[in-house]
Design an enzyme around this catalytic site. Structure first.
Site, short mmCIF file in Angstrom:
data_model
loop_
_atom_site.label_atom_id
_atom_site.label_comp_id
_atom_site.label_asym_id
_atom_site.label_seq_id
_atom_site.Cartn_x
_atom_site.Cartn_y
_atom_site.Cartn_z
N GLU A 91 -34.43 -32.18 -26.08
CA GLU A 91 -33.43 -32.69 -27.01
C GLU A 91 -32.27 -33.44 -26.34
O GLU A 91 -31.12 -33.00 -26.35
CB GLU A 91 -32.87 -31.55 -27.86
CG GLU A 91 -33.91 -30.87 -28.71
CD GLU A 91 -33.37 -29.74 -29.58
OE1 GLU A 91 -34.14 -29.22 -30.40
OE2 GLU A 91 -32.17 -29.40 -29.44
N GLU A 106 -40.55 -26.78 -31.14
CA GLU A 106 -39.62 -25.82 -31.74
C GLU A 106 -39.63 -26.00 -33.25
O GLU A 106 -39.59 -27.12 -33.75
CB GLU A 106 -38.17 -26.03 -31.27
CG GLU A 106 -37.87 -25.62 -29.86
CD GLU A 106 -36.39 -25.78 -29.51
OE1 GLU A 106 -35.55 -25.69 -30.45
OE2 GLU A 106 -36.09 -26.00 -28.34
#
Length: 490
Positions: free
Chosen positions: A177, A373
């Site tokens: 991320e 995720e």
């Protein structure tokens, strides 16, 4: 959420996932390891940020977290009991390379050496992430991600980890991320290191991309066996709040800055032209040098997709103005409204995950994906018997795994689903208040308690792999408890 008919369980659809489809869980080093000052580990930017008054709820830190550093063998045994075939974990940069420069720390690397061997000994595939936000503080002091040199330091670190683990680890993710590292950390100031500068954030994005490309090339060159190279991005879709021109333009800006800024350079070798114009209008440019984009576009094997929610985009602020006090156009994220929400108030939007995966498949054809995720925080505690009946989380996982299966059947090449998170853990600025785990952690005793959701994921994985589940939860995620789930020893 369990009673919401818009998200019914679709066990039949999930059961059609291929036997080789990965089902596992994910964690990150700073969130679970603890042992913050042991065996040569030095401070990361999160160790520093946690000590800024008001930065983290309740003043929590990752100093102890889930004590995974000392309890790792037990945690791996728990993964095996839960039937996980893949475990995504991150390596702590300041544990492996204190200060972010120089040789590897033998004791730090030895921990991950043991972890990999434990996983392989339990037939669990290790999925290694090199960077999950724990930049060594010394590199931050030297400029951090807004400084170009940090990208080169990252490539050196990647080689150190690969030199030790590359003989056994096939799946390598460079970054987790970059949006959060760059924008939340340097523009919005709500993550470490707490900066508030658009120029620094934009430079950080580019240097994170460059770090990915340099490390990807280094890993390819050093590979002693076939490897699967990935990068993981936090992604969602951007829809206009209304059909007004201002909202449509805001959605375009949000898509450029929050989606295409991350995928285009890696998968297309260029930054979006409209993004470049948007940044120029705000006096900012991406610090690209000759050859950078070729490096950044080094081919990957898998795109990691982290998905939690999406927002609608509005081109006006709360007072109806379309520019901010500095004269910049407003781009404001709004909830969709009328949807169930998690314990953090995040809307539950499995249908949007399907749309997201199909959009990636359409716009970046031929890109294999893994959900690296996906999960939800809810307020759940063990009852007097030690059971955690987290029906909302179980329904959430069921709906999102079905959304993945739906995208697969519509043509998206999605090859796995890794739930966030294996354990309740330190959840960044939320501290320990937000519990995402499949397994409840009593932070006072470090006792682990598998929740209903963990047992549901176990049984679902067994169905997908073509084996009969042990005491399966009949009737989907809202059915009666299966009677298992006592408290593990601390």
């Amino acid at each position: 959420m369990t009673a919401d008919a818009r998200f019914p369980a679709d066990d039949a659809l999930i059961a059609r996932l291929p036997p080789g489809f990965r089902i596992g869980a994910a964690t990150s080093a700073y969130q679970i390891e603890g042992a913050a000052a042991e065996d040569g580990r030095t401070a990361s930017i999160w160790d520093t940020f946690c000590r800024v008054p008001g930065a983290v709820d309740n003043g929590d830190t990752g100093d102890t977290a889930c004590d995974h550093y000392h309890r790792m063998p037990e945690d791996v045994a728990l993964m095996a009991e839960l039937g996980l075939d893949t475990y995504r974990f991150s390596v702590s940069w300041p544990r492996v390379q204190p200060g972010g420069r120089g040789p590897a720390n033998p004791k730090g690397l030895a921990f991950y050496d043991r972890l990999v061997d434990e996983l392989l000994g339990r037939d669990i595939t290790p999925w290694l992430t090199l960077y999950h936000w724990d930049l060594p503080q010394e590199l931050q002091d030297a400029g951090g991600w807004p400084a170009r040199d940090t990208a080169h330091r990252f490539a050196d670190y990647a080689e150190l980890v690969h030199d030790r683990l590359g003989d056994r680890v096939t799946h390598w993710t460079t970054l987790n991320e970059p949006f959060c590292s760059a924008v939340l950390g340097h523009v919005e100031g709500i993550h470490a290191p707490g900066g508030r500068s658009l120029a620094d954030g934009v430079a950080a994005v580019h240097h994170l991309h460059l770090a990915h490309g340099l490390a990807a090339r280094a890993l390819r060159a050093a590979a002693r066996r076939p490897l699967d190279l990935a990068v993981t991005h936090l992604l969602g879709t951007s829809a206009p709040a209304t059909d007004s021109p201002a909202d449509r333009e805001a959605a375009r800006r949000a898509d450029a800055f929050g989606f295409r800024f991350y995928l285009d350079p890696i998968l297309r070798g260029a930054y979006p032209e409209d993004l470049i114009r948007d940044l120029a209008a705000q006096g900012t440019e991406i610090p690209v040098r000759d050859g950078d984009l070729d490096t950044i576009a080094t081919p990957i094997d898998t795109l990691g997709v982290n998905y939690y929610r999406s927002m609608r985009s509005s081109g006006t602020d709360e007072n109806g103005a379309d520019t901010d006090p500095l004269g910049r156009p407003v781009t404001r994220g709004l909830p969709h409204g009328g949807l169930p929400v998690t314990g953090l108030g995040w809307e539950v939007m499995p249908h949007d995950l399907t749309a997201l995966l199909l959009r990636i498949a359409r716009d970046y054809p031929g890109t294999p994906m893994v959900i690296t995720e996906n999960g939800a925080a809810y307020d759940d505690e063990p009852d007097a018997g030690g059971h955690v009946d987290d029906r909302d989380r179980t329904a959430y996982l069921s709906a999102h795994l079905a959304a993945v299966a739906r995208a697969r059947e519509a043509g998206a090449d999605v090859r796995g689903y890794l739930a966030w998170s294996l354990l309740d853990n330190f959840e960044w600025a939320c501290g320990y208040a937000a519990r995402f785990g499949l397994v409840h952690v009593d932070y006072a005793t470090q006792a682990r308690t598998p929740k209903r959701s963990a047992r549901w994921l176990r049984d679902t994985a067994r169905r997908v792999r073509g084996r009969e589940p042990h005491l399966a939860i009949a009737g989907g995620p809202g059915a009666a408890d299966d009677g298992e789930g006592g408290r593990a020893a601390p």
